[in-house]
Motif scaffolding. Structure first.
Motif, PDB file in Angstrom:
ATOM      1  N   TRP A  85      13.825  93.443  87.704  1.00 26.26           N
ATOM      2  CA  TRP A  85      12.727  92.920  88.521  1.00 26.26           C
ATOM      3  C   TRP A  85      11.376  93.552  88.156  1.00 26.26           C
ATOM      4  CZ3 TRP A  85       9.613  95.419  92.283  1.00 26.26           C
ATOM      5  CH2 TRP A  85       8.823  94.557  93.066  1.00 26.26           C
ATOM      6  N   THR A  86      11.373  94.846  87.942  1.00 24.09           N
ATOM      7  CA  THR A  86      10.131  95.560  87.637  1.00 24.09           C
ATOM      8  C   THR A  86       9.479  95.006  86.383  1.00 24.09           C
ATOM      9  OG1 THR A  86      11.335  97.479  88.444  1.00 24.09           O
ATOM     10  CG2 THR A  86       9.168  97.872  87.462  1.00 24.09           C
ATOM     11  N   THR A  87      10.255  94.924  85.294  1.00 22.97           N
ATOM     12  CA  THR A  87       9.716  94.406  84.030  1.00 22.97           C
ATOM     13  C   THR A  87       9.180  93.006  84.220  1.00 22.97           C
ATOM     14  OG1 THR A  87      12.012  94.887  83.520  1.00 22.97           O
ATOM     15  CG2 THR A  87      10.412  95.026  81.708  1.00 22.97           C
ATOM     16  N   LEU A  88       9.939  92.206  84.971  1.00 21.89           N
ATOM     17  CA  LEU A  88       9.572  90.809  85.171  1.00 21.89           C
ATOM     18  C   LEU A  88       8.218  90.699  85.866  1.00 21.89           C
ATOM     19  CD1 LEU A  88      11.491  88.593  84.275  1.00 21.89           C
ATOM     20  CD2 LEU A  88      11.910  88.117  86.697  1.00 21.89           C
ATOM     21  N   ILE A  89       8.094  91.375  86.986  1.00 23.36           N
ATOM     22  CA  ILE A  89       6.853  91.316  87.767  1.00 23.36           C
ATOM     23  C   ILE A  89       5.682  91.842  86.955  1.00 23.36           C
ATOM     24  CG2 ILE A  89       5.652  92.478  89.681  1.00 23.36           C
ATOM     25  CD1 ILE A  89       7.295  90.105  90.508  1.00 23.36           C
ATOM     26  N   LEU A  90       5.921  92.956  86.265  1.00 18.98           N
ATOM     27  CA  LEU A  90       4.842  93.556  85.474  1.00 18.98           C
ATOM     28  C   LEU A  90       4.338  92.601  84.418  1.00 18.98           C
ATOM     29  CD1 LEU A  90       5.742  97.292  84.890  1.00 18.98           C
ATOM     30  CD2 LEU A  90       3.750  96.286  86.011  1.00 18.98           C
ATOM     31  N   SER A  91       5.271  92.039  83.633  1.00 18.16           N
ATOM     32  CA  SER A  91       4.832  91.200  82.523  1.00 18.16           C
ATOM     33  C   SER A  91       4.246  89.883  83.035  1.00 18.16           C
ATOM     34  CB  SER A  91       5.962  90.951  81.530  1.00 18.16           C
ATOM     35  OG  SER A  91       7.174  90.821  82.217  1.00 18.16           O
ATOM     36  N   LEU A  92       4.824  89.376  84.118  1.00 22.63           N
ATOM     37  CA  LEU A  92       4.336  88.104  84.661  1.00 22.63           C
ATOM     38  C   LEU A  92       2.837  88.152  84.943  1.00 22.63           C
ATOM     39  CD1 LEU A  92       5.742  85.422  85.612  1.00 22.63           C
ATOM     40  CD2 LEU A  92       5.296  86.267  87.923  1.00 22.63           C
ATOM     41  N   TRP A  93       2.425  89.120  85.737  1.00 20.54           N
ATOM     42  CA  TRP A  93       1.016  89.196  86.118  1.00 20.54           C
ATOM     43  C   TRP A  93       0.135  89.609  84.947  1.00 20.54           C
ATOM     44  CZ3 TRP A  93      -1.435  87.371  90.214  1.00 20.54           C
ATOM     45  CH2 TRP A  93      -0.642  86.958  91.286  1.00 20.54           C
ATOM     46  N   PHE A  94       0.659  90.527  84.171  1.00 19.77           N
ATOM     47  CA  PHE A  94      -0.164  91.014  83.069  1.00 19.77           C
ATOM     48  C   PHE A  94      -0.414  89.912  82.035  1.00 19.77           C
ATOM     49  CE2 PHE A  94      -0.987  93.449  79.157  1.00 19.77           C
ATOM     50  CZ  PHE A  94      -2.138  94.091  79.601  1.00 19.77           C
ATOM     51  N   ILE A  95       0.667  89.242  81.618  1.00 22.70           N
ATOM     52  CA  ILE A  95       0.519  88.176  80.627  1.00 22.70           C
ATOM     53  C   ILE A  95      -0.354  87.042  81.181  1.00 22.70           C
ATOM     54  CG2 ILE A  95       1.724  86.388  79.317  1.00 22.70           C
ATOM     55  CD1 ILE A  95       4.072  88.320  79.097  1.00 22.70           C
ATOM     56  N   GLY A  96      -0.092  86.688  82.435  1.00 23.33           N
ATOM     57  CA  GLY A  96      -0.895  85.632  83.061  1.00 23.33           C
ATOM     58  C   GLY A  96      -2.372  85.980  83.047  1.00 23.33           C
ATOM     59  N   GLY A  97      -2.657  87.195  83.455  1.00 27.63           N
ATOM     60  CA  GLY A  97      -4.053  87.644  83.517  1.00 27.63           C
ATOM     61  C   GLY A  97      -4.702  87.633  82.147  1.00 27.63           C
ATOM     62  N   MET A  98      -3.976  88.168  81.160  1.00 33.46           N
ATOM     63  CA  MET A  98      -4.526  88.216  79.805  1.00 33.46           C
ATOM     64  C   MET A  98      -4.791  86.813  79.283  1.00 33.46           C
ATOM     65  SD  MET A  98      -5.174  91.183  78.933  1.00 33.46           S
ATOM     66  CE  MET A  98      -5.297  91.383  77.167  1.00 33.46           C
ATOM     67  N   LEU A  99      -3.860  85.901  79.568  1.00 32.85           N
ATOM     68  CA  LEU A  99      -4.005  84.516  79.091  1.00 32.85           C
ATOM     69  C   LEU A  99      -5.259  83.878  79.657  1.00 32.85           C
ATOM     70  CD1 LEU A  99      -0.505  82.800  79.075  1.00 32.85           C
ATOM     71  CD2 LEU A  99      -2.142  83.046  77.201  1.00 32.85           C
ATOM     72  N   MET A 100      -5.417  83.982  80.985  1.00 32.56           N
ATOM     73  CA  MET A 100      -6.582  83.403  81.627  1.00 32.56           C
ATOM     74  C   MET A 100      -7.850  84.017  81.064  1.00 32.56           C
ATOM     75  SD  MET A 100      -6.137  81.156  83.839  1.00 32.56           S
ATOM     76  CE  MET A 100      -6.734  80.981  85.486  1.00 32.56           C
ATOM     77  N   PHE A 101      -7.817  85.338  80.909  1.00 35.44           N
ATOM     78  CA  PHE A 101      -9.003  86.032  80.446  1.00 35.44           C
ATOM     79  C   PHE A 101      -9.392  85.570  79.043  1.00 35.44           C
ATOM     80  CE2 PHE A 101     -11.161  89.646  78.458  1.00 35.44           C
ATOM     81  CZ  PHE A 101     -12.209  89.802  79.350  1.00 35.44           C
ATOM     82  N   SER A 102      -8.389  85.492  78.155  1.00 30.64           N
ATOM     83  CA  SER A 102      -8.748  85.113  76.788  1.00 30.64           C
ATOM     84  C   SER A 102      -9.148  83.642  76.697  1.00 30.64           C
ATOM     85  CB  SER A 102      -7.633  85.448  75.800  1.00 30.64           C
ATOM     86  OG  SER A 102      -6.390  85.354  76.410  1.00 30.64           O
TER      87      SER A 102
END
Ligand code: UDP
Ligand code: MG
Length: 316
Positions: free
Chosen positions: A269-286
């Motif tokens: 669960w930890t890895t999932l939540i971490l990567s979900l928000w992080f990847i999402g955020g990076m995608l939107m930002f770029s």
């Protein structure tokens, strides 16, 4: 005395045209009689590729009345482009100023005299501004007001409650011709020109005859065009959302790592939540970042003039 042209874009306006021609003819004769306009001033009706008998009517009125000119466009290019075609065409007739007005005469032609007076007094652009919108439906009023607000928020200058009823001096029209963009939104461009501007106020009336050529769908796309032609803010917005998501990712990281250390979590669960928000955020930002560059390219390819010269002093 000034030479003035009144430019009237017409798209399928056969129902209203006879009345309009009559009224504008009367107004022009009146102003010529008062020695405000020269006798070679005229009204030019621009047929924007109408499918009804609009052009035939214009031809007939041109034969009957000395003050009526016509311009036929090859196809329908839309209100804004038709208007521009008319304004640029009358430059060749040596006019001092031109007034643009819709064919349905929802705008009060009585204030044209005041526009001319202001022009004679040295004003280059005189905006016709509606002092009320009583005759518009609640829907039209609300959407229009919302539109001006959004435009303002997005950083495009535009005159509140002003449509395309205005007087422009010769040099203001010449300046306008320097704006090379295809996505034409005159209400946004004209305030960018500069020069001395003024306003005249009037009550907007109901369309005299025929139907609105701006159904909701066209109105929406007009509004969308207006915003996207002037502003790249929507892209900045995406970038901001990206940033917010990255911040949430950090908060999620703290929370999930805490839960992980305390030990009451399902494995993975930890890895999932971490990567979900992080990847999402990076995608939107770029995405937003790329958008910023596209936005810059977009504004560059418009090749708008960087300045308009108002006056030159010379001893020649
Ligand atoms: N018009 C045009 N080309 C078009 C649509 C409209 O030249 O493709 C003209 C129309 O004949 C009128 C003016 O633009 O003179 C404004 O249209 P309308 O009065 O229908 O718009 P509304 O007042 O309902 O916003
Ligand atoms: Mg109208």
């Amino acid at each position: 005395m000034i030479k003035c042209a009144i430019v009237v874009p017409c798209y399928n306006e056969e129902a209203v045209l006879p009345v309009t021609v009559e009224k504008l003819d009367g107004l022009l004769q009146d102003l010529i009689g008062k020695k405000k306009l020269t006798p070679d001033s005229f009204v030019i009706y621009v047929d924007d590729g109408s499918r009804d008998d609009t052009w035939k009517l214009i031809e007939r009125f041109h034969d009957e009345k000395p003050l009526v000119d016509g311009l036929k466009l090859a196809g329908n290019v839309g209100h804004q482009n038709a208007l521009l075609a008319g304004l640029l065409t009358v430059l060749d007739s040596g006019i001092d100023a031109a007034v643009s007005i819709d064919a349905d005469l929802q705008d009060d032609i009585a204030v044209i005299e005041e526009m001319v007076d202001q022009f004679i007094g040295g004003t280059d652009i005189v905006y016709g501004v509606r002092s009320g919108r009583k005759t518009d439906t609640f829907f039209k009023r609300a959407t229009a007001q919302g539109f001006y607000r959004v435009m303002h928020l997005m950083g495009a200058k535009s005159v509140y409650n002003h449509a395309d009823f205005r007087l422009m001096s010769r040099r203001a029209i010449e300046a306008l011709s320097e704006y090379k963009e295809r996505n034409l939104f005159l209400r946004g461009i004209i305030p960018m020109i500069g020069f001395k501007t003024g306003c005249v106020y009037y009550e907007r009336k109901e369309r005299m005859a025929g139907e609105s050529k701006y159904p909701v769908r066209k109105m929406m796309s007009f509004a969308f065009d207006g915003i996207t032609s002037f502003s790249t803010k929507p892209m900045t917005f995406i970038m901001d959302i990206g940033l917010i998501m990255i911040v949430i990712a950090l908060l999620a990281a703290i929370y999930s790592l805490h839960s992980y250390l305390v030990g009451d979590v399902v494995r993975g669960w930890t890895t999932l939540i971490l990567s979900l928000w992080f990847i999402g955020g990076m995608l939107m930002f770029s995405l937003g970042l790329v958008g910023q560059y596209i936005g810059k390219i977009y504004l560059e390819v418009k090749e708008r003039p960087r300045y308009i010269i108002e006056k030159r002093l010379t001893n020649e």
